[in-house]
Design a protein around this motif. Structure first.
Motif, PDB file in Angstrom:
ATOM      1  N   LYS A  61       0.962  -1.364  -0.119  1.00 53.49           N
ATOM      2  CA  LYS A  61       0.072  -0.062   0.055  1.00 53.49           C
ATOM      3  C   LYS A  61       1.060   1.167  -0.327  1.00 53.49           C
ATOM      4  O   LYS A  61       2.271   1.566   0.982  1.00 53.49           O
ATOM      5  CB  LYS A  61      -0.810  -0.388   1.086  1.00 53.49           C
ATOM      6  CG  LYS A  61      -1.651  -1.069   1.370  1.00 53.49           C
ATOM      7  CD  LYS A  61      -3.122  -0.834   2.381  1.00 53.49           C
ATOM      8  CE  LYS A  61      -4.075  -2.045   2.213  1.00 53.49           C
ATOM      9  NZ  LYS A  61      -4.518  -1.678   3.562  1.00 53.49           N
ATOM     10  N   ARG A 103       2.084   7.191   0.745  1.00 55.29           N
ATOM     11  CA  ARG A 103       1.170   8.420  -0.032  1.00 55.29           C
ATOM     12  C   ARG A 103      -0.013   8.350  -0.303  1.00 55.29           C
ATOM     13  O   ARG A 103      -0.128   7.498  -1.310  1.00 55.29           O
ATOM     14  CB  ARG A 103       1.969   9.027  -0.100  1.00 55.29           C
ATOM     15  CG  ARG A 103       3.518   9.163   1.074  1.00 55.29           C
ATOM     16  CD  ARG A 103       4.547  10.655   0.159  1.00 55.29           C
ATOM     17  NE  ARG A 103       4.764  10.509  -1.030  1.00 55.29           N
ATOM     18  CZ  ARG A 103       5.721  11.479  -1.160  1.00 55.29           C
ATOM     19  NH1 ARG A 103       5.530  12.316  -1.080  1.00 55.29           N
ATOM     20  NH2 ARG A 103       5.775  11.402  -3.099  1.00 55.29           N
ATOM     21  N   HIS A 104      -0.804   9.511  -0.798  1.00 51.41           N
ATOM     22  CA  HIS A 104      -1.553   9.399  -1.434  1.00 51.41           C
ATOM     23  C   HIS A 104      -2.201  10.665  -2.357  1.00 51.41           C
ATOM     24  O   HIS A 104      -1.760  12.073  -1.803  1.00 51.41           O
ATOM     25  CB  HIS A 104      -3.235   8.834  -0.471  1.00 51.41           C
ATOM     26  CG  HIS A 104      -3.018   7.712  -0.345  1.00 51.41           C
ATOM     27  ND1 HIS A 104      -3.282   6.102  -1.030  1.00 51.41           N
ATOM     28  CD2 HIS A 104      -3.073   6.484   0.926  1.00 51.41           C
ATOM     29  CE1 HIS A 104      -2.852   5.399  -0.513  1.00 51.41           C
ATOM     30  NE2 HIS A 104      -2.831   5.765   0.542  1.00 51.41           N
ATOM     31  N   ARG A 112      -4.397  13.687  -3.179  1.00 49.13           N
ATOM     32  CA  ARG A 112      -5.977  13.796  -2.275  1.00 49.13           C
ATOM     33  C   ARG A 112      -6.350  15.255  -2.600  1.00 49.13           C
ATOM     34  O   ARG A 112      -5.483  16.904  -2.555  1.00 49.13           O
ATOM     35  CB  ARG A 112      -5.513  14.403  -0.301  1.00 49.13           C
ATOM     36  CG  ARG A 112      -5.288  13.167   0.297  1.00 49.13           C
ATOM     37  CD  ARG A 112      -6.533  11.604   0.291  1.00 49.13           C
ATOM     38  NE  ARG A 112      -5.880  11.045   0.432  1.00 49.13           N
ATOM     39  CZ  ARG A 112      -6.620   9.437   0.569  1.00 49.13           C
ATOM     40  NH1 ARG A 112      -7.441   9.661  -0.597  1.00 49.13           N
ATOM     41  NH2 ARG A 112      -6.821   8.318   1.368  1.00 49.13           N
ATOM     42  N   ARG A 171      -0.929   8.968   4.462  1.00 49.41           N
ATOM     43  CA  ARG A 171      -1.001   7.275   3.865  1.00 49.41           C
ATOM     44  C   ARG A 171      -2.579   8.685   5.418  1.00 49.41           C
ATOM     45  O   ARG A 171      -3.702   8.011   5.552  1.00 49.41           O
ATOM     46  CB  ARG A 171      -1.663   6.485   4.535  1.00 49.41           C
ATOM     47  CG  ARG A 171      -0.639   5.950   5.919  1.00 49.41           C
ATOM     48  CD  ARG A 171      -0.388   4.691   5.485  1.00 49.41           C
ATOM     49  NE  ARG A 171       0.079   3.848   4.695  1.00 49.41           N
ATOM     50  CZ  ARG A 171       0.678   2.208   4.674  1.00 49.41           C
ATOM     51  NH1 ARG A 171      -0.173   1.736   5.202  1.00 49.41           N
ATOM     52  NH2 ARG A 171       0.824   2.153   3.970  1.00 49.41           N
ATOM     53  N   GLU A 172      -1.676   8.834   6.503  1.00 50.32           N
ATOM     54  CA  GLU A 172      -2.983   9.527   7.901  1.00 50.32           C
ATOM     55  C   GLU A 172      -3.472  10.184   7.578  1.00 50.32           C
ATOM     56  O   GLU A 172      -4.873  10.307   8.650  1.00 50.32           O
ATOM     57  CB  GLU A 172      -1.741   9.232   9.512  1.00 50.32           C
ATOM     58  CG  GLU A 172      -1.060  10.582   8.979  1.00 50.32           C
ATOM     59  CD  GLU A 172       0.275   9.448   8.957  1.00 50.32           C
ATOM     60  OE1 GLU A 172       1.651  10.451   8.951  1.00 50.32           O
ATOM     61  OE2 GLU A 172       0.561   8.927   7.792  1.00 50.32           O
ATOM     62  N   GLU A 190      -6.366  11.176   6.401  1.00 48.17           N
ATOM     63  CA  GLU A 190      -7.033  10.789   5.369  1.00 48.17           C
ATOM     64  C   GLU A 190      -8.620  11.485   5.145  1.00 48.17           C
ATOM     65  O   GLU A 190      -8.148  12.859   5.750  1.00 48.17           O
ATOM     66  CB  GLU A 190      -7.616   9.810   6.703  1.00 48.17           C
ATOM     67  CG  GLU A 190      -6.924   8.029   6.704  1.00 48.17           C
ATOM     68  CD  GLU A 190      -7.173   7.494   7.062  1.00 48.17           C
ATOM     69  OE1 GLU A 190      -7.225   5.732   6.873  1.00 48.17           O
ATOM     70  OE2 GLU A 190      -8.453   7.833   8.254  1.00 48.17           O
ATOM     71  N   PRO A 191      -9.046  11.413   4.181  1.00 46.80           N
ATOM     72  CA  PRO A 191     -10.475  12.578   4.103  1.00 46.80           C
ATOM     73  C   PRO A 191     -11.156  12.474   4.769  1.00 46.80           C
ATOM     74  O   PRO A 191     -11.252  11.554   5.721  1.00 46.80           O
ATOM     75  CB  PRO A 191     -11.191  11.617   2.482  1.00 46.80           C
ATOM     76  CG  PRO A 191     -10.343  10.570   2.103  1.00 46.80           C
ATOM     77  CD  PRO A 191      -8.897  10.342   2.791  1.00 46.80           C
ATOM     78  N   THR A 244     -10.319  14.320   7.492  1.00 46.36           N
ATOM     79  CA  THR A 244      -8.871  14.558   8.136  1.00 46.36           C
ATOM     80  C   THR A 244      -8.352  16.501   8.410  1.00 46.36           C
ATOM     81  O   THR A 244      -9.429  17.120   6.677  1.00 46.36           O
ATOM     82  CB  THR A 244      -7.881  14.488   9.019  1.00 46.36           C
ATOM     83  OG1 THR A 244      -7.143  14.213   7.298  1.00 46.36           O
ATOM     84  CG2 THR A 244      -8.369  13.243   9.092  1.00 46.36           C
ATOM     85  N   ALA A 293     -11.051  13.314  -0.715  1.00 48.21           N
ATOM     86  CA  ALA A 293     -11.570  12.105  -1.936  1.00 48.21           C
ATOM     87  C   ALA A 293     -11.610  13.179  -3.202  1.00 48.21           C
ATOM     88  O   ALA A 293     -12.223  14.312  -2.662  1.00 48.21           O
ATOM     89  CB  ALA A 293     -12.070  10.951  -1.722  1.00 48.21           C
TER      90      ALA A 293
END
Length: 297
Positions: free
Chosen positions: A223, A226-227, A229, A272-273, A275-276, A278, A293
């Motif tokens: 996984k 990082r993502h 956003r 990743r922490e 998240e949508p 926050t 998101a």
């Protein structure tokens, strides 16, 4: 024309944007297609004449060196690589270095061509008024025009109903759609999975390419840390501002704009922490942002 009016033009009719700084590499020769198949993340051999695909150029650790659109303008082996200026130098060096011993030529053709974007519901209709190599996008149609033809093509598009708008107006739509840009959200420390571009830019069925092992391992077994956003900002903020969740820095603001529809918004690749849902602190001026998101809306 005010930015709100330009935004409406892009949403409701058709805007014409000229990108003065795009890069263009032309790769030709008997082994051009085979060569790029082994260098880029997507299936170059599958491109039909007149078609294009999105791909990335990686280093051996799977980090992006550039993202690019690969266009096959005709029946021959010639391929055009349209890319952000921030990725041009690295892509040019890489493709020149690895072609040694192959029947391949790589030419920087950026000074001889201009990228014109038609964005909006009428883009396809207006694009039919001219003949130029084109890329149909989720926003409209992009035309790669030889510089001597620029004024003629531009005039024909305006006569057909397009209205000239600024790159800044087009950037608002890109941010709203959640499309990352190399040199903003994406850079040389970014992996495709972190930027959310794997589905569009990576083939898992073609042969080997540089960086493949890392990309495949992350896709099938891991996984991303990082993502990409979206950020709904409490006030306008400058790209490059640090983003903090509590005391921990979780990323850097990549792009930001004030959307006439959504207010201040931005894009960033976050740990990743974050998240949508926050809320993160933006820079040092008291601005905050809700992580959402993508796409917005």
């Amino acid at each position: 024309m005010e930015i709100d009016a330009q935004y409406r033009q892009l949403r409701e009719e058709c805007g014409l944007v000229e990108w003065a700084e795009r890069g263009l590499l032309i790769v030709s020769g008997a082994e051009a297609v085979e060569y790029l198949q082994g260098q880029l993340t997507n299936d170059i051999e599958a491109i039909e004449p007149g078609g294009w695909i999105y791909a990335a150029l990686l280093d051996r650790k799977g980090h992006m060196q550039a993202d690019l659109r690969v266009l096959r303008p005709g029946e021959g082996a010639e391929l055009w690589l349209d890319l952000e200026p921030e990725g041009l130098a690295a892509a040019g060096r890489h493709l020149q270095m690895y072609k040694i011993g192959r029947e391949v030529e790589v030419v920087d053709a950026g000074d001889g061509h201009t990228l014109l974007s038609l964005i909006g519901p009428r883009a396809s209709e207006i694009a039919r008024s001219v003949q130029s190599p084109s890329l149909r996008t989720d926003a409209g149609v992009d035309l790669i025009v030889p510089t001597p033809e620029r004024e003629r093509v531009r005039g024909a598009l305006l006569a057909a109903g397009a209205v000239e708008v600024s790159p800044e107006a087009a950037e608002i739509l890109r941010i709203e759609a959640g499309r990352p840009r190399f040199g903003a959200e994406m850079g040389t420390e970014t992996m495709p999975a972190e930027a959310g571009i794997v589905e569009q830019a990576v083939s898992f069925t073609k042969g080997c390419y540089i960086g493949q092992e890392t990309v495949a391992r992350l896709h099938y077994k891991g996984k991303p840390n990082r993502h990409l956003r979206g950020l709904r900002l409490s006030a306008p903020a400058q790209p490059g501002a640090s983003l903090r969740l509590g005391e921990k820095e979780v990323g850097t603001l990549g792009s930001a704009a004030v959307s006439p529809a959504l207010g201040p918004v931005g894009l960033a690749i976050l740990r990743r922490e974050a998240e949508p849902g926050t809320t993160v602190a933006v820079g040092e001026d008291g601005v905050t942002a809700e992580v959402v998101a993508l796409p917005f809306g």
